[in-house]
Design a protein around this motif. Structure first.
Motif, PDB file in Angstrom:
ATOM      1  N   UNK A 108       0.827  -1.209   0.000  1.00 25.10           N
ATOM      2  CA  UNK A 108       0.000   0.000   0.000  1.00 25.10           C
ATOM      3  C   UNK A 108       0.863   1.260   0.000  1.00 25.10           C
ATOM      4  N   UNK A 109       1.930   1.270   0.787  1.00 23.81           N
ATOM      5  CA  UNK A 109       2.802   2.442   0.850  1.00 23.81           C
ATOM      6  C   UNK A 109       3.643   2.581  -0.417  1.00 23.81           C
ATOM      7  N   UNK A 110       4.017   1.464  -1.014  1.00 24.36           N
ATOM      8  CA  UNK A 110       4.856   1.512  -2.216  1.00 24.36           C
ATOM      9  C   UNK A 110       4.104   2.011  -3.446  1.00 24.36           C
ATOM     10  N   UNK A 111       2.823   2.218  -3.323  1.00 21.35           N
ATOM     11  CA  UNK A 111       2.080   2.865  -4.415  1.00 21.35           C
ATOM     12  C   UNK A 111       2.434   4.342  -4.511  1.00 21.35           C
ATOM     13  N   UNK A 112       2.926   4.906  -3.400  1.00 16.11           N
ATOM     14  CA  UNK A 112       3.218   6.338  -3.348  1.00 16.11           C
ATOM     15  C   UNK A 112       4.707   6.640  -3.203  1.00 16.11           C
ATOM     16  N   UNK A 113       5.535   5.626  -3.080  1.00 11.82           N
ATOM     17  CA  UNK A 113       6.971   5.853  -2.931  1.00 11.82           C
ATOM     18  C   UNK A 113       7.741   4.686  -3.536  1.00 11.82           C
ATOM     19  N   UNK A 114       9.070   4.740  -3.452  1.00 20.22           N
ATOM     20  CA  UNK A 114       9.918   3.721  -4.065  1.00 20.22           C
ATOM     21  C   UNK A 114      10.501   2.738  -3.054  1.00 20.22           C
ATOM     22  N   UNK A 115      10.582   3.160  -1.802  1.00 19.99           N
ATOM     23  CA  UNK A 115      11.292   2.384  -0.782  1.00 19.99           C
ATOM     24  C   UNK A 115      10.612   2.599   0.556  1.00 19.99           C
ATOM     25  N   UNK A 116      10.333   1.501   1.260  1.00 15.97           N
ATOM     26  CA  UNK A 116       9.782   1.627   2.604  1.00 15.97           C
ATOM     27  C   UNK A 116      10.636   0.806   3.567  1.00 15.97           C
ATOM     28  N   UNK A 117      10.696   1.283   4.793  1.00 13.04           N
ATOM     29  CA  UNK A 117      11.292   0.513   5.882  1.00 13.04           C
ATOM     30  C   UNK A 117      10.280   0.493   7.009  1.00 13.04           C
ATOM     31  N   UNK A 118       9.923  -0.710   7.439  1.00 12.73           N
ATOM     32  CA  UNK A 118       8.868  -0.831   8.443  1.00 12.73           C
ATOM     33  C   UNK A 118       9.476  -1.093   9.820  1.00 12.73           C
ATOM     34  N   UNK A 119       8.699  -0.811  10.821  1.00 12.16           N
ATOM     35  CA  UNK A 119       9.102  -1.056  12.190  1.00 12.16           C
ATOM     36  C   UNK A 119       8.996  -2.551  12.499  1.00 12.16           C
ATOM     37  N   UNK A 120       9.608  -2.968  13.593  1.00 10.87           N
ATOM     38  CA  UNK A 120       9.513  -4.353  14.040  1.00 10.87           C
ATOM     39  C   UNK A 120       9.585  -4.378  15.564  1.00 10.87           C
ATOM     40  N   UNK A 121       9.193  -5.495  16.131  1.00  6.05           N
ATOM     41  CA  UNK A 121       9.351  -5.728  17.556  1.00  6.05           C
ATOM     42  C   UNK A 121      10.500  -6.692  17.767  1.00  6.05           C
ATOM     43  N   UNK A 122      11.415  -6.348  18.665  1.00  4.47           N
ATOM     44  CA  UNK A 122      12.559  -7.203  18.952  1.00  4.47           C
ATOM     45  C   UNK A 122      12.140  -8.253  19.978  1.00  4.47           C
ATOM     46  N   UNK A 123      12.506  -9.523  19.711  1.00  7.50           N
ATOM     47  CA  UNK A 123      12.117 -10.603  20.606  1.00  7.50           C
ATOM     48  C   UNK A 123      13.325 -11.450  21.003  1.00  7.50           C
ATOM     49  N   UNK A 124      13.125 -12.293  22.018  1.00  8.44           N
ATOM     50  CA  UNK A 124      14.125 -13.306  22.308  1.00  8.44           C
ATOM     51  C   UNK A 124      13.889 -14.487  21.367  1.00  8.44           C
ATOM     52  N   UNK A 125      14.632 -15.573  21.546  1.00  6.47           N
ATOM     53  CA  UNK A 125      14.531 -16.665  20.585  1.00  6.47           C
ATOM     54  C   UNK A 125      13.195 -17.392  20.644  1.00  6.47           C
ATOM     55  N   UNK A 126      12.437 -17.189  21.725  1.00  6.66           N
ATOM     56  CA  UNK A 126      11.116 -17.799  21.847  1.00  6.66           C
ATOM     57  C   UNK A 126       9.995 -16.862  21.394  1.00  6.66           C
ATOM     58  N   UNK A 127      10.368 -15.752  20.772  1.00  3.65           N
ATOM     59  CA  UNK A 127       9.441 -14.740  20.255  1.00  3.65           C
ATOM     60  C   UNK A 127       8.717 -13.977  21.358  1.00  3.65           C
ATOM     61  N   UNK A 128       9.303 -13.928  22.545  1.00  2.00           N
ATOM     62  CA  UNK A 128       8.785 -13.035  23.583  1.00  2.00           C
ATOM     63  C   UNK A 128       9.327 -11.628  23.317  1.00  2.00           C
ATOM     64  N   UNK A 129       8.443 -10.662  23.225  1.00  2.40           N
ATOM     65  CA  UNK A 129       8.837  -9.299  22.875  1.00  2.40           C
ATOM     66  C   UNK A 129       9.627  -8.683  24.027  1.00  2.40           C
ATOM     67  N   UNK A 130      10.820  -8.181  23.695  1.00  2.00           N
ATOM     68  CA  UNK A 130      11.664  -7.506  24.690  1.00  2.00           C
ATOM     69  C   UNK A 130      11.790  -6.012  24.392  1.00  2.00           C
ATOM     70  N   UNK A 131      11.603  -5.627  23.128  1.00  2.74           N
ATOM     71  CA  UNK A 131      11.597  -4.220  22.725  1.00  2.74           C
ATOM     72  C   UNK A 131      10.418  -4.043  21.769  1.00  2.74           C
TER      73      UNK A 131
END
Length: 241
Positions: A108-131
């Motif tokens: 959806x965003x790339x319809x209006x631009x050429x490059x996007x960088x999205x946010x993410x949640x940082x997790x431990x190896x078990x996918x528990x969110x730490x950040x």
């Protein structure tokens, strides 16, 4: 057509979960290009077990000419990108997990631009969110100059049109990480946008290739040398275009 490019190396622990999160978001004519860097575990066996024609595996010779620790990962990604065919390209790490709306939100965003960088949640190896927000933690921004000094970009959060890739190839031979290089090219030449919603889980564990903390273990000399090569290659690319 969408191409998702993944660089793998001994990724048997998490590659299956990552592919399972990506494939339902793709159409029947899209592709996942996996460049494998001579894995010695069951990575390729697990990939083959999906039996999905959209997955294409190419092989990469581990990059041993220089001792720079990110060289092999960078050129493994470059190999995947060089074999991609899509008009829109996503990068993905072998050990992350995508949220179900990631592809749709980026498209959806790339319809209006050429490059996007999205946010993410940082997790431990078990996918528990730490950040919860990587953007907030690293103060991510689209400033070319700022990121030359302290890179806040993650390649696994990038999506872009093929025009960006064509401008970025070939990657510098050594000393510049793929995410920094793609970000430098994109922010200096193309329309870019940040997506503040976390669209993936960025899994950190003992075998990850890059640190997430603001302070890493690299020496001051290493950091200065890295920035020197990045700036030199960036200037060279501007002059040659």
């Amino acid at each position: 057509m969408i191409s998702v490019c993944i660089a793998t190396y001994n990724g048997e622990r998490f590659i299956g979960e990552q592919l399972a999160s990506i494939l339902p978001q793709l159409g029947e004519n899209d592709e996942i290009v996996i460049s494998d860097d001579q894995s010695t575990d069951r990575t390729l066996e697990l990939v083959a077990g999906f039996n999905d024609a959209r997955i294409k595996v190419v092989h990469h010779q581990r990059y041993t000419r220089h001792s720079f620790p990110l060289d092999s990962t960078t050129h493994n990604f470059e190999n995947a990108l060089q074999h991609s065919r899509g008009d829109i390209i996503f990068l993905a790490d072998q050990d992350d997990v995508w949220k179900p709306n990631k592809v749709k939100a980026c498209i959806n965003e790339l319809r209006e631009c050429d490059f996007v960088i999205c946010n993410c949640s940082v997790t431990d190896e078990s996918l528990h969110v730490v950040i919860p927000s990587y953007f907030a933690f690293r103060h991510t921004n689209l400033s070319t100059l700022s990121n030359l000094g302290f890179c806040t970009w993650l390649g696994c959060c990038m999506a872009f049109h093929r025009s960006v890739l064509n401008s970025a190839l070939p990657f510098p031979e050594t000393q510049v990480a793929h995410d920094l290089w793609l970000g430098l090219v994109a922010t200096s030449r193309f329309r870019c946008k940040m997506i503040y919603e976390p669209l993936s889980y960025y899994r950190r564990h003992q075998n990850t290739a890059s640190p997430v903390s603001k302070r890493n273990s690299y020496s001051l000399w290493f950091k200065l040398k890295y920035r020197f090569f990045a700036i030199k290659e960036y200037i060279r690319s501007i002059v040659s275009k």
